[in-house]
Design an enzyme around this catalytic site. Structure first.
Site, PDB file in Angstrom:
ATOM      1  CE1 TYR A  33      36.193  27.845  52.778  1.00  0.00           C
ATOM      2  CE2 TYR A  33      36.623  29.121  54.289  1.00  0.00           C
ATOM      3  CZ  TYR A  33      36.032  28.867  53.251  1.00  0.00           C
ATOM      4  OH  TYR A  33      34.858  30.021  52.642  1.00  0.00           O
TER       5      TYR A  33
ATOM      6  CG  HIS B 231      30.619  26.057  51.974  1.00  0.00           C
ATOM      7  ND1 HIS B 231      31.751  25.844  52.666  1.00  0.00           N
ATOM      8  CD2 HIS B 231      30.987  26.955  51.005  1.00  0.00           C
ATOM      9  CE1 HIS B 231      32.587  26.355  52.172  1.00  0.00           C
ATOM     10  NE2 HIS B 231      32.194  27.181  51.083  1.00  0.00           N
TER      11      HIS B 231
HETATM   12  N1  LIG Z   1      31.247  31.007  50.951  1.00  0.00           N
HETATM   13  C1  LIG Z   1      31.819  30.715  49.844  1.00  0.00           C
HETATM   14  O1  LIG Z   1      31.734  29.845  48.774  1.00  0.00           O
HETATM   15  C2  LIG Z   1      33.274  31.316  49.950  1.00  0.00           C
HETATM   16  C3  LIG Z   1      34.078  31.386  48.775  1.00  0.00           C
HETATM   17  C4  LIG Z   1      35.433  32.077  48.900  1.00  0.00           C
HETATM   18  C5  LIG Z   1      35.540  32.769  50.044  1.00  0.00           C
HETATM   19  N2  LIG Z   1      34.937  32.954  50.961  1.00  0.00           N
HETATM   20  C6  LIG Z   1      35.247  33.585  52.151  1.00  0.00           C
HETATM   21  O2  LIG Z   1      35.546  34.961  51.746  1.00  0.00           O
HETATM   22  C7  LIG Z   1      37.007  35.001  52.278  1.00  0.00           C
HETATM   23  C8  LIG Z   1      37.784  36.233  51.454  1.00  0.00           C
HETATM   24  O3  LIG Z   1      37.601  35.703  50.042  1.00  0.00           O
HETATM   25  P1  LIG Z   1      38.887  35.068  49.577  1.00  0.00           P
HETATM   26  O4  LIG Z   1      39.938  34.836  50.654  1.00  0.00           O
HETATM   27  O5  LIG Z   1      38.703  34.060  48.398  1.00  0.00           O
HETATM   28  O6  LIG Z   1      39.500  36.337  48.500  1.00  0.00           O
HETATM   29  P2  LIG Z   1      39.706  38.028  48.917  1.00  0.00           P
HETATM   30  O7  LIG Z   1      39.515  38.153  50.211  1.00  0.00           O
HETATM   31  O8  LIG Z   1      38.881  38.631  47.746  1.00  0.00           O
HETATM   32  O9  LIG Z   1      41.382  38.055  48.283  1.00  0.00           O
HETATM   33  C9  LIG Z   1      42.382  37.664  48.811  1.00  0.00           C
HETATM   34  C10 LIG Z   1      43.389  37.984  48.058  1.00  0.00           C
HETATM   35  O10 LIG Z   1      43.661  39.299  48.015  1.00  0.00           O
HETATM   36  C11 LIG Z   1      45.165  39.654  48.565  1.00  0.00           C
HETATM   37  N3  LIG Z   1      44.876  40.805  49.581  1.00  0.00           N
HETATM   38  C12 LIG Z   1      44.147  40.992  50.467  1.00  0.00           C
HETATM   39  N4  LIG Z   1      43.948  42.334  50.996  1.00  0.00           N
HETATM   40  C13 LIG Z   1      44.975  42.821  49.970  1.00  0.00           C
HETATM   41  C14 LIG Z   1      45.369  44.276  49.923  1.00  0.00           C
HETATM   42  N5  LIG Z   1      44.953  45.181  50.721  1.00  0.00           N
HETATM   43  N6  LIG Z   1      46.267  44.637  48.967  1.00  0.00           N
HETATM   44  C15 LIG Z   1      46.587  43.675  48.191  1.00  0.00           C
HETATM   45  N7  LIG Z   1      46.281  42.436  48.016  1.00  0.00           N
HETATM   46  C16 LIG Z   1      45.350  41.980  48.985  1.00  0.00           C
HETATM   47  C17 LIG Z   1      45.369  38.597  49.407  1.00  0.00           C
HETATM   48  O11 LIG Z   1      46.626  38.267  49.579  1.00  0.00           O
HETATM   49  P3  LIG Z   1      47.575  37.936  50.572  1.00  0.00           P
HETATM   50  O12 LIG Z   1      47.010  37.077  51.564  1.00  0.00           O
HETATM   51  O13 LIG Z   1      49.078  37.625  50.038  1.00  0.00           O
HETATM   52  O14 LIG Z   1      47.716  39.259  51.194  1.00  0.00           O
HETATM   53  C18 LIG Z   1      44.831  37.122  48.834  1.00  0.00           C
HETATM   54  O15 LIG Z   1      45.456  36.872  47.483  1.00  0.00           O
HETATM   55  C19 LIG Z   1      37.743  33.906  52.670  1.00  0.00           C
HETATM   56  O16 LIG Z   1      38.773  33.785  53.138  1.00  0.00           O
HETATM   57  C20 LIG Z   1      36.434  32.873  53.108  1.00  0.00           C
HETATM   58  O17 LIG Z   1      36.292  33.161  54.410  1.00  0.00           O
HETATM   59  C21 LIG Z   1      33.780  32.000  51.261  1.00  0.00           C
END
Ligand SMILES: NC(=O)c1ccc[n+]([C@@H]2O[C@H](COP(=O)([O-])OP(=O)(O)OC[C@H]3O[C@@H](n4cnc5c(N)ncnc54)[C@H](OP(=O)(O)O)[C@@H]3O)[C@@H](O)[C@H]2O)c1
Length: 288
Positions: free
Chosen positions: A49, A112
């Protein structure tokens, strides 16, 4: 906050703040600091990241300002594929992550992807676990058959498998396999990265209205009740608070089933079964 007990006996908070795609240094420092202030105790970052340094700065600031102690935090990072070549590259990656974060130990460290030489890389993680610098070790993006083969062959069973889990990708077999081996499921993209109209989904909105909760809170709660620890990201303080405010209501069995039925049984975010993607990720370098 609810917790899942890991096979190390440590407790993993069921809501984890993720920092994927928060690439600006100062924004990441602010987000992690605000998340800790909002009550998050688990933070999920990764070498790939590019924000371990910012995450570490925020952690230090929150500790210095007296909001939290290191012992109260649960810090997760991940080894990138480039470093999963052999024992030595993996060992170096662990040290680099610790240095970037400015920490003497990590609460959980994950491979990862199930790519590269992931058995040999894991042996370096097992040794770091035995030395106490990784308090728990695990994997990410290990699909059921891969996880089963891995668990059958490693010395230390992964504490966690972090995979994509949300109402549109329920992955029941993955949960069953993890349960069989005592691996705790950690959801990534617990809000489907906002895809598939999740925030306006008719079923999630309707169920939420009954409890005075948003569709996001219902989606997260559904995973919590399945025993999943949810990783969720927001850059906005109000949403950070909303996403953690999910422990004062319970979904009925019927509501749980209604949400589970929404699964498309495939990812709309990434296709790990695409050979071109596997080649691409194998060649994606995060350092020289
Ligand atoms: N291991 C892997 O391969 C892998 C892959 C992907 C992700 N991850 C981990 O999982 C975490 C979460 O996944 P992600 O960041 O991809 O996506 P996510 O948490 O599913 O979604 C994030 C999105 O939703 C919005 N959001 C968050 N809360 C909200 C709410 N209550 N109402 C409306 N919109 C909302 C955020 O916008 P705003 O920021 O504008 O609020 C952002 O655009 C990552 O940060 C990472 O740590 C791991």
């Amino acid at each position: 906050m609810n917790y899942r007990r890991l096979n190390t006996n440590a407790n993993l908070p069921q809501v984890i703040f993720g920092v994927f795609q928060i690439t600006d240094h100062d924004e990441c420092v602010n987000c992690v600091y605000n998340a800790i202030k909002a009550g998050y105790r688990a933070i999920d970052t990764a070498a790939s990241y590019g924000n371990e340094k910012a995450t570490g700065e925020a952690i230090q600031k929150a500790i210095t300002d007296g909001f939290v102690t290191r012992e109260e935090l649960f810090i997760i990072s991940k080894m990138w594929v480039q470093d999963m070549k052999n024992y030595e590259t993996a060992k170096k990656a662990i040290t680099t992550s610790l240095n970037q974060l400015g920490l003497t130990y990590l609460d959980l460290y994950l491979e990862h992807q199930a790519m590269g030489n992931y058995f040999e890389a894991y042996r370096a993680m097992e040794d770091a676990y035995k030395e106490g610098i990784l308090k728990a070790i695990g994997v990410s993006n290990f699909f059921p058959a891969t996880l089963a083969n891995f668990c059958e062959n490693v010395e230390i069973i992964p504490a966690v498998n972090q995979i994509e889990l949300h109402p549109f990708f329920a992955q029941e077999l993955a949960l069953k396999t993890m349960d069989h081996y005592g691996v705790v499921p950690q959801a990534w993209a617990a809000l489907a990265e906002g895809k598939h109209g999740i925030f306006k989904d008719k079923d999630l909105v309707e169920i939420g209205e009954k409890y005075g909760k948003s569709s996001a809170q219902v989606a997260l709660r559904w995973n919590i009740q399945r025993g999943v620890c949810v990783t969720v990201k927001s850059t906005k303080v109000e949403r950070m608070k909303e996403n953690i405010d999910i422990f004062d209501f319970s979904l009925t069995e019927e509501e749980m089933n209604r949400i589970s039925k929404k699964s498309l049984d495939h990812s709309e975010i990434i296709n790990h079964f695409d050979p071109e993607l596997v080649a691409f990720l194998n060649h994606r370098n995060i350092h020289d």
